[in-house]
Structures are given as C-alpha cells and as structure tokens.
Scaffold this motif. Structure first.
Motif, short mmCIF file in Angstrom:
data_model
loop_
_atom_site.label_atom_id
_atom_site.label_comp_id
_atom_site.label_asym_id
_atom_site.label_seq_id
_atom_site.Cartn_x
_atom_site.Cartn_y
_atom_site.Cartn_z
N PRO A 245 0.97 -1.33 0.05
CA PRO A 245 -0.02 0.08 0.07
C PRO A 245 1.01 1.26 -0.15
CG PRO A 245 -0.65 -1.61 1.81
CD PRO A 245 0.59 -1.89 1.45
N GLY A 246 0.59 2.17 -0.61
CA GLY A 246 1.17 3.58 -0.58
C GLY A 246 2.05 3.61 -1.91
N ILE A 247 2.58 2.49 -2.76
CA ILE A 247 3.38 2.55 -3.83
C ILE A 247 2.44 2.83 -4.99
CG2 ILE A 247 4.79 1.39 -5.36
CD1 ILE A 247 6.26 0.12 -2.68
N SER A 248 2.58 4.13 -5.59
CA SER A 248 1.78 4.36 -6.70
C SER A 248 2.10 3.80 -8.06
CB SER A 248 1.98 6.01 -6.97
OG SER A 248 3.36 6.35 -7.40
N GLU A 249 1.16 3.92 -9.11
CA GLU A 249 1.39 3.33 -10.11
C GLU A 249 2.48 4.01 -11.07
OE1 GLU A 249 0.16 0.64 -11.99
OE2 GLU A 249 -0.69 0.30 -10.10
N GLU A 250 2.81 5.32 -10.70
CA GLU A 250 3.90 6.08 -11.26
C GLU A 250 5.26 5.28 -10.74
OE1 GLU A 250 6.24 10.25 -11.57
OE2 GLU A 250 4.21 10.20 -10.49
N ALA A 251 5.28 4.83 -9.35
CA ALA A 251 6.47 4.47 -8.89
C ALA A 251 6.58 3.05 -9.49
CB ALA A 251 6.44 4.27 -7.26
N ILE A 252 5.65 2.30 -9.52
CA ILE A 252 5.58 1.01 -10.37
C ILE A 252 6.51 1.01 -11.92
CG2 ILE A 252 4.44 -0.97 -11.25
CD1 ILE A 252 4.32 -0.95 -8.04
N HIS A 253 5.78 2.08 -12.36
CA HIS A 253 6.15 2.39 -13.76
C HIS A 253 7.88 2.62 -13.49
CE1 HIS A 253 6.72 3.87 -17.81
NE2 HIS A 253 7.25 4.98 -17.30
N ASN A 254 8.25 3.59 -12.64
CA ASN A 254 9.73 3.93 -12.54
C ASN A 254 10.60 2.80 -11.90
OD1 ASN A 254 9.49 6.48 -13.28
ND2 ASN A 254 8.97 7.20 -11.40
N ILE A 255 9.84 1.86 -11.38
CA ILE A 255 10.45 0.41 -10.85
C ILE A 255 10.93 -0.48 -12.34
CG2 ILE A 255 10.35 -1.73 -9.54
CD1 ILE A 255 8.70 -0.21 -7.58
#
Length: 167
Positions: free
Chosen positions: A114-124
């Motif tokens: 929880p708290g990890i955004s879709e943008e962060a997922i994209h950057n990962i």
C-alpha cells in the motif's frame, strides 16, 4: 659513400625494415599507454565507488546515487536497482505478508505494498529494464537513452518507495 649505400637495394630493404620495426614499436607503446590510462580510469572510478557510503538511510542512498551519476548512469542504475529492490523487500517484510508473496518478482511485490503509486511501479519497471540493459552491455542509442532516463528517476523513485515508518 653514404649516397652509394642509400642507392643500393640493400639500403632500401634496411630502411623498410627499420620503418616496420619503428611502426610496431610505436603501436605497441601507444597501446600500452592507452591500456594504462584505462586501468587508471577504472581504478579511479573504483576508488570513488569504494568510498561512497553504504547505508540504509535515504539521505546516504541519495548521496551515493548522485555521486555515481557523475561517474556513469550505468553505475547509478546498477546501484539504484539494488537499493530500490532491497527497499521494496524491506517494505514487504514490515507488512508480514506470506512467503508466497516473497517469492514473486520485485515489481509484483511492489504492487502489493500500500502507498506505492502506479507511477512508482512504472519507474521500478523502467529501472529494472535499464538494469538489464546495463547487465547485458546494451549500447544502442535507444538503450543509452533508457539507461539515462532511469538513472535520472532513481532518487524520486527511492522517495516514493521508502518505508512509511521513516517519514
């Protein structure tokens, strides 16, 4: 007397042999000099990397990544991937999820936190792809662009995935 010597065929062969020897000598010495410089540069990079702090706190990780970016986006990507993936795994451990969740890849794990955004997922995902490009020595202009872009996003990514207890 010298003119007679130079006009002979033997003199022509001697001059050609001397030129050939000197050419080989110069090529060898220039190659050794280049190799020495490359070793010196690698040693200098290794020295800088070896002196960068390794720590769990975000400020040290940021400093390390910024220093690596000055040396090479490729180095920053490799180190950034290691820091990001270990941060995600720490987040997972704090959530006490099942062992089945721990066996998934880092991106799948990040999606469960929880708290990890879709943008962060994209950057990962971008960082993982860049890490693979670096690991497989990709050198195309497109690869270099992806590596540089991922390198530039590492610090913001680390902020977006840091454990919530450290905020």
């Amino acid at each position: 007397m010298i003119e007679e010597f130079l006009s002979t065929a033997a003199a022509s062969v001697a001059v050609a042999a001397f030129a050939n020897i000197m050419t080989s000598y110069l090529k060898d010495n220039l190659a050794k000099r280049k190799d020495r410089r490359e070793v010196e540069l690698r040693d200098e990079e290794h020295h800088v990397i070896a002196n960068l702090p390794l720590s769990d706190d975000l400020a040290s990780a940021e400093k390390r990544i910024m220093e690596l970016q000055k040396i090479s986006a490729r180095l920053a990507v490799l180190d950034g991937w290691q820091i990001a993936s270990s941060t995600i795994l720490k987040n997972l451990n704090e959530l006490h999820l099942s062992d089945a969740a721990k066996s998934q890849d880092v991106i799948s794990i990040a999606r469960q936190i929880p708290g990890i955004s879709e943008e962060a997922i994209h950057n990962i995902s971008m960082l993982k792809k860049a890490r693979n490009l670096v690991a497989h020595s990709a050198t195309s202009p497109e690869s270099e662009k992806e590596i540089l872009e991922a390198s530039n996003n590492i610090i913001s990514l680390l902020h977006s995935i840091k454990p919530k207890k450290n905020t």
